[in-house]
Design an enzyme around this catalytic site. Sequence first.
Site, PDB file in Angstrom:
ATOM      1  CB  THR A 100      -0.901   0.032   1.258  1.00 41.79           C
ATOM      2  OG1 THR A 100      -1.627  -1.184   1.334  1.00 41.79           O
ATOM      3  CG2 THR A 100      -1.860   1.208   1.202  1.00 41.79           C
ATOM      4  CE  LYS A 175      -4.816  -1.584   1.586  1.00 41.24           C
ATOM      5  NZ  LYS A 175      -5.622  -2.472   2.400  1.00 41.24           N
ATOM      6  CE  LYS A 243       1.562   1.806   4.961  1.00 42.80           C
ATOM      7  NZ  LYS A 243       1.351   0.894   3.879  1.00 42.80           N
TER       8      LYS A 243
HETATM    9  P1  NAP Z   1       5.247  -6.137   7.589  1.00 41.33           P
HETATM   10  O1  NAP Z   1       4.860  -7.375   8.271  1.00 41.33           O
HETATM   11  O2  NAP Z   1       5.655  -4.953   8.400  1.00 41.33           O
HETATM   12  O3  NAP Z   1       6.407  -6.500   6.527  1.00 41.33           O
HETATM   13  C1  NAP Z   1       7.077  -5.486   5.823  1.00 41.33           C
HETATM   14  C2  NAP Z   1       8.057  -6.066   4.853  1.00 41.33           C
HETATM   15  O4  NAP Z   1       8.768  -4.994   4.221  1.00 41.33           O
HETATM   16  C3  NAP Z   1       9.136  -6.973   5.495  1.00 41.33           C
HETATM   17  O5  NAP Z   1       9.449  -7.985   4.583  1.00 41.33           O
HETATM   18  C4  NAP Z   1      10.290  -6.000   5.674  1.00 41.33           C
HETATM   19  O6  NAP Z   1      11.548  -6.633   5.727  1.00 41.33           O
HETATM   20  C5  NAP Z   1      10.191  -5.221   4.379  1.00 41.33           C
HETATM   21  N1  NAP Z   1      10.878  -3.942   4.441  1.00 41.33           N
HETATM   22  C6  NAP Z   1      10.554  -2.849   5.183  1.00 41.33           C
HETATM   23  N2  NAP Z   1      11.420  -1.845   4.948  1.00 41.33           N
HETATM   24  C7  NAP Z   1      12.320  -2.328   4.043  1.00 41.33           C
HETATM   25  C8  NAP Z   1      13.459  -1.769   3.404  1.00 41.33           C
HETATM   26  N3  NAP Z   1      13.838  -0.511   3.640  1.00 41.33           N
HETATM   27  N4  NAP Z   1      14.142  -2.553   2.530  1.00 41.33           N
HETATM   28  C9  NAP Z   1      13.761  -3.818   2.296  1.00 41.33           C
HETATM   29  N5  NAP Z   1      12.701  -4.400   2.869  1.00 41.33           N
HETATM   30  C10 NAP Z   1      11.983  -3.666   3.733  1.00 41.33           C
HETATM   31  O7  NAP Z   1       4.085  -5.590   6.633  1.00 41.33           O
HETATM   32  P2  NAP Z   1       2.812  -6.393   6.083  1.00 41.33           P
HETATM   33  O8  NAP Z   1       1.753  -6.395   7.115  1.00 41.33           O
HETATM   34  O9  NAP Z   1       3.260  -7.631   5.429  1.00 41.33           O
HETATM   35  O10 NAP Z   1       2.320  -5.332   4.979  1.00 41.33           O
HETATM   36  C11 NAP Z   1       2.989  -5.170   3.742  1.00 41.33           C
HETATM   37  C12 NAP Z   1       2.225  -4.133   2.921  1.00 41.33           C
HETATM   38  O11 NAP Z   1       0.879  -4.591   2.731  1.00 41.33           O
HETATM   39  C13 NAP Z   1       2.115  -2.757   3.607  1.00 41.33           C
HETATM   40  O12 NAP Z   1       2.166  -1.772   2.617  1.00 41.33           O
HETATM   41  C14 NAP Z   1       0.738  -2.804   4.264  1.00 41.33           C
HETATM   42  O13 NAP Z   1       0.190  -1.511   4.418  1.00 41.33           O
HETATM   43  C15 NAP Z   1      -0.038  -3.637   3.259  1.00 41.33           C
HETATM   44  N6  NAP Z   1      -1.166  -4.407   3.800  1.00 41.33           N
HETATM   45  C16 NAP Z   1      -1.061  -5.064   4.993  1.00 41.33           C
HETATM   46  C17 NAP Z   1      -2.152  -5.781   5.460  1.00 41.33           C
HETATM   47  C18 NAP Z   1      -2.097  -6.509   6.783  1.00 41.33           C
HETATM   48  O14 NAP Z   1      -3.178  -6.845   7.302  1.00 41.33           O
HETATM   49  N7  NAP Z   1      -0.965  -6.804   7.349  1.00 41.33           N
HETATM   50  C19 NAP Z   1      -3.331  -5.845   4.722  1.00 41.33           C
HETATM   51  C20 NAP Z   1      -3.395  -5.194   3.490  1.00 41.33           C
HETATM   52  C21 NAP Z   1      -2.297  -4.470   3.041  1.00 41.33           C
HETATM   53  P3  NAP Z   1      12.132  -7.120   7.162  1.00 41.33           P
HETATM   54  O15 NAP Z   1      11.499  -8.465   7.385  1.00 41.33           O
HETATM   55  O16 NAP Z   1      13.588  -7.184   6.941  1.00 41.33           O
HETATM   56  O17 NAP Z   1      11.728  -6.102   8.178  1.00 41.33           O
END
Ligand code: NAP
Length: 286
Positions: A100, A175, A243
């Site tokens: 997102t 979104k 965010k």
């Molecule tokens: P998350 O658990 O916080 O995972 C974030 C990912 O991004 C991890 O793999 C992290 O790597 C990587 N990352 C962060 N900063 C980075 C950088 N500078 N360089 C390389 N890798 C980096 O997030 P998530 O919940 O999976 O969500 C991912 C996306 O989907 C977000 O945009 C979120 O808004 C969206 N989303 C989430 C949900 C939900 O329910 N969780 C639902 C819909 C949409 P590390 O493992 O090394 O930290």
Amino acid sequence: MSTNLKLGWIGLGNMGNPMVRNLLKAGFEVTVFNRSKDKETPLIEAGATSANSPQEVIENCDVVVTMLSNDAAVKEIFEEKTSGLFSKSGSGKTIINMSTVAPDTSRYLARLCEEHQIAFVNAPVSGSVKPAEDGTLVIIVGGQPEAYEQVKPVFEALGKTSIYVGVAGVASSAKLAINYLLGLNLQGLAETVLFAENNGVSKEDMLAIVNEGACANGITKIKSTAILNDSFPAAFALKHLVKDLKLANEAGLTSPLAQPLLTSYSKALNDGFGEEDVMAIIKSLK
Ligand code: NAP
């Protein structure tokens, strides 16, 4: 496209991990890259291949998906001079960004991809970890219609539906709109339960009244367990909703509840609840 096509995946957080698992189950060959290598281990055990850099992912795959925290992380992975997605020619390949991000960022990525002769699909998702595990996400799609057609089998393995809404950027706006509604729902649920509790109604009774009545919805039901157990492990981390509300604000969301909602979740973030689930808003309001 068939499952013979080689997929790459960058970002194995709460969402990326179960999504890749579903692609492996559907028979795709998947090469993964995550900044923290330990998160790759369960997927390698399930049949994925590990890459040492985003560059290595795009070199070895036809379609690359990014599922990263935020705009800065996505830009870093695309732009990083020596090891990023654009550090070598990816001409003829397709990149799908499912993170997102701001509509402006999606338009910027689309332009960058066009300059590199890479097809770009903007595909954020609605649905959290459970739908990601169950393969029932709602996938919101923007970009070139031909590229969408090409990657539809990927979306079929990840979601219950994909909805094409227009050019890159429009999907990011959609979104942000659905996450505004999510934020309103959870803020409303938290305020309702706390008001009831303060007036002698147990949270068990109040949640039953909500969930048995016309005000019930998928999210009130999913989040009730966390409220009842007073335990909020992150499915959707609260920091990510802050965010998204900020991005919506920057993209022009100025309706009456938009600012108070952002203020409320920002306070929860400042109170230290950013890494907990978004439903931890109730702890901040208490
Ligand atoms: P998350 O658990 O916080 O995972 C974030 C990912 O991004 C991890 O793999 C992290 O790597 C990587 N990352 C962060 N900063 C980075 C950088 N500078 N360089 C390389 N890798 C980096 O997030 P998530 O919940 O999976 O969500 C991912 C996306 O989907 C977000 O945009 C979120 O808004 C969206 N989303 C989430 C949900 C939900 O329910 N969780 C639902 C819909 C949409 P590390 O493992 O090394 O930290």
